[in-house]
Design an enzyme around this catalytic site. Structure first.
Site, short mmCIF file in Angstrom:
data_model
loop_
_atom_site.label_atom_id
_atom_site.label_comp_id
_atom_site.label_asym_id
_atom_site.label_seq_id
_atom_site.Cartn_x
_atom_site.Cartn_y
_atom_site.Cartn_z
N ARG A 1 -13.58 5.83 -1.19
CA ARG A 1 -13.32 6.12 0.23
C ARG A 1 -14.14 7.32 0.67
O ARG A 1 -14.19 8.35 -0.02
CB ARG A 1 -11.83 6.40 0.45
CG ARG A 1 -11.52 7.09 1.77
CD ARG A 1 -10.04 7.33 1.97
NE ARG A 1 -9.79 8.44 2.88
CZ ARG A 1 -8.58 8.80 3.31
NH1 ARG A 1 -7.51 8.13 2.90
NH2 ARG A 1 -8.42 9.82 4.12
N ASP B 1 0.66 15.36 5.86
CA ASP B 1 -0.38 14.98 4.89
C ASP B 1 -1.49 16.03 4.91
O ASP B 1 -2.56 15.84 5.48
CB ASP B 1 -0.94 13.60 5.27
CG ASP B 1 -1.93 13.08 4.23
OD1 ASP B 1 -2.02 13.66 3.14
OD2 ASP B 1 -2.61 12.08 4.53
N CYS C 1 -4.91 14.22 6.42
CA CYS C 1 -4.92 12.82 6.81
C CYS C 1 -6.28 12.47 7.41
O CYS C 1 -6.84 13.24 8.21
CB CYS C 1 -3.81 12.55 7.81
SG CYS C 1 -3.89 10.92 8.61
N ASP D 1 -5.80 10.44 -3.02
CA ASP D 1 -6.39 11.62 -2.37
C ASP D 1 -7.77 11.92 -2.97
O ASP D 1 -8.61 11.05 -3.05
CB ASP D 1 -5.45 12.82 -2.48
CG ASP D 1 -4.33 12.75 -1.46
OD1 ASP D 1 -4.33 11.84 -0.62
OD2 ASP D 1 -3.42 13.62 -1.50
N GLU E 1 -13.18 5.66 6.18
CA GLU E 1 -12.05 6.04 7.02
C GLU E 1 -12.53 6.32 8.44
O GLU E 1 -13.56 6.96 8.65
CB GLU E 1 -11.38 7.30 6.45
CG GLU E 1 -10.13 7.75 7.20
CD GLU E 1 -8.98 6.76 7.11
OE1 GLU E 1 -9.10 5.67 7.72
OE2 GLU E 1 -7.97 7.06 6.46
N GLU F 1 -11.26 9.77 -2.51
CA GLU F 1 -12.08 10.13 -1.36
C GLU F 1 -12.98 11.34 -1.60
O GLU F 1 -12.90 11.99 -2.66
CB GLU F 1 -11.17 10.42 -0.16
CG GLU F 1 -10.34 11.67 -0.35
CD GLU F 1 -9.11 11.70 0.54
OE1 GLU F 1 -8.85 12.77 1.12
OE2 GLU F 1 -8.40 10.68 0.65
N ASP G 1 -2.84 5.46 -2.79
CA ASP G 1 -3.70 6.57 -2.40
C ASP G 1 -3.77 7.55 -3.57
O ASP G 1 -2.76 7.84 -4.20
CB ASP G 1 -3.10 7.24 -1.17
CG ASP G 1 -4.03 8.22 -0.48
OD1 ASP G 1 -5.04 8.63 -1.09
OD2 ASP G 1 -3.73 8.60 0.67
N HIS H 1 -7.47 4.40 -4.24
CA HIS H 1 -8.68 4.87 -3.57
C HIS H 1 -8.79 6.38 -3.72
O HIS H 1 -7.80 7.10 -3.71
CB HIS H 1 -8.75 4.42 -2.10
CG HIS H 1 -7.67 4.91 -1.20
ND1 HIS H 1 -7.61 6.21 -0.74
CD2 HIS H 1 -6.63 4.27 -0.60
CE1 HIS H 1 -6.58 6.35 0.08
NE2 HIS H 1 -5.96 5.19 0.17
N ASN I 1 -8.62 0.64 7.38
CA ASN I 1 -7.30 1.25 7.51
C ASN I 1 -6.93 1.32 8.99
O ASN I 1 -7.62 1.98 9.78
CB ASN I 1 -7.33 2.65 6.90
CG ASN I 1 -5.99 3.36 7.00
OD1 ASN I 1 -4.95 2.72 7.14
ND2 ASN I 1 -6.02 4.68 6.92
N TYR J 1 0.84 -1.20 0.00
CA TYR J 1 0.00 0.00 0.00
C TYR J 1 0.87 1.25 0.00
O TYR J 1 1.69 1.44 0.90
CB TYR J 1 -0.92 0.02 1.23
CG TYR J 1 -1.69 1.31 1.38
CD1 TYR J 1 -2.56 1.74 0.37
CD2 TYR J 1 -1.55 2.12 2.51
CE1 TYR J 1 -3.26 2.93 0.49
CE2 TYR J 1 -2.26 3.30 2.64
CZ TYR J 1 -3.11 3.70 1.63
OH TYR J 1 -3.79 4.89 1.75
#
Length: 361
Positions: free
Chosen positions: A222, A118, A183, A148, A252, A175, A146, A173, A275, A103
């Site tokens: 996500r 982040d 983050c 974002d 998340e 989001e 990721d 993923h 996660n 990942y």
């Protein structure tokens, strides 16, 4: 034409229908996301691509194509475990430990490449360059990356998918945070509307289905809305994402085992990703616990980053105090270090090609 707009072309193929979903629709209007056998017409309003049906990935040897291999892992028994890696060293260590999926965390990438938190600081180029390196170390090992927020509007989401596929990434993923994201385990998050979130998912699906030659790239939806709007809204958003074509669902910050179980139940048959970050919003589930609770994928986003900080801090403090790195090296000489980095592979390649540059090393 702006980059990415060419990806949004209509298709005459019935294999990849892209449907419009009202973000304000109620669950009974959009229908439950169900695994539909080939040749069966899906419910109205639900994306379905028979080529990507999980039933097609149940049998046969694991593919040498990383995205196809990940789909096989998702379709078959057992939880998919992906440790978070932050650079080439951590990726090599994960592979050496025997992990069959990796990942690429956004937080880890931002920290390792930029030395920054982040907070939407890293760009698509940062993520892609890191992914190219990681995927090149073991091309058959699936890397989940990721993405974002997709780094912009629909054109940028599509561009992200294309660049990730070309880099060798197996899944990403995307989001529903605003562009100035943070983050997922920090507070103060803000999310976009349902409509914008679904638009991001749909753009990713269209791009994947438009990729020249086809792709089995996995799209993970996500949501970070649980901490902002509540779990009910988070689950609802993921139902919309699933019906728009997301292959996997990811909430998340699931705070309890009971909430994880209820989330898995509500989103069936879509696989759910959890996660785990030590000290974060989600309990420190073990892989066995997460599997027992129904999760299909588990990622440990900061496992390598945090370990690196502790290890490097200790080494630097020791060097500062003692004036030598002898104790922190723990007996690892340069050759032993390079062996972890694939030294023997390079030596063997040179010899097979008829070279003699590394006969003695």
């Amino acid at each position: 034409m702006a980059p990415g707009l060419g990806f949004f072309k209509s298709s005459d193929s019935s294999e990849a229908p892209v449907v419009q979903i009202s973000p304000d629709a109620e669950p009974e209007d959009i229908g439950a996301s169900k695994s539909i056998p080939p040749q069966v017409t899906p419910k109205s309003g639900v994306y379905y691509n028979p080529r990507l049906d999980p039933n097609n990935f149940l049998e046969g040897e694991l593919s040498l194509d990383a995205a196809t291999r990940l789909r096989q892992m998702l379709a078959r028994p057992g939880i998919v475990i992906a440790p978070g890696i932050c650079d080439g060293i951590s990726a090599r260590c994960a592979l050496e430990a025997g992990f069959d999926c990796l990942y690429q965390s956004g937080a880890a990438t931002t920290a390792s490449r930029l030395g920054m938190p982040d907070l939407a600081i890293a760009t698509l180029n940062d993520f892609v360059q890191s992914a190219q390196m990681v995927c090149g170390l073991s091309p058959t090992t699936p890397v989940i990356a990721d993405a974002d927020t997709g780094f912009g509007g629909t054109a940028m989401v599509a561009r992200t998918v294309y660049q990730y596929i070309r880099a060798g990434v197996a899944a990403m993923h995307i989001e529903d945070q605003v562009q100035t994201k943070r983050c997922g385990h920090l507070t103060g998050k803000q999310v976009v509307s349902r409509e914008e979130f679904v638009t991001r998912i749909r753009a990713a699906v269209i791009a994947r289905d438009s990729f020249p030659g086809g792709s089995n790239f996995v799209i993970i939806g996500r949501t970070d809305s649980a901490q902002v709007l509540g779990m009910e809204e988070a689950v609802f958003r993921l139902k919309l994402a699933a019906d728009a074509g997301a292959d996997v669902c990811f909430i998340e910050g699931v705070k309890t085992a009971q909430l994880l179980t209820s989330t898995v139940e509500a989103l069936k048959p879509k696989p759910v990703l959890v996660n785990v970050i030590s000290g974060g919003l989600t309990p420190s589930f073990t892989t066995k616990e997460a599997e027992a609770l129904g999760a299909k994928m588990i990622i440990f986003s900061l496992v390598s980053c945090v370990a690196a900080v502790h290890g490097i801090r200790a080494a630097m403090k020791s060097l500062k105090k003692t004036g030598t790195d002898f104790s922190s090296a723990k007996g690892m000489d340069p050759k032993a270090f390079f062996e972890v980095m694939g030294l023997q592979e390079v030596v063997d390649l040179d010899a097979r090609a008829g070279g003699s540059a590394f006969d003695v090393i």
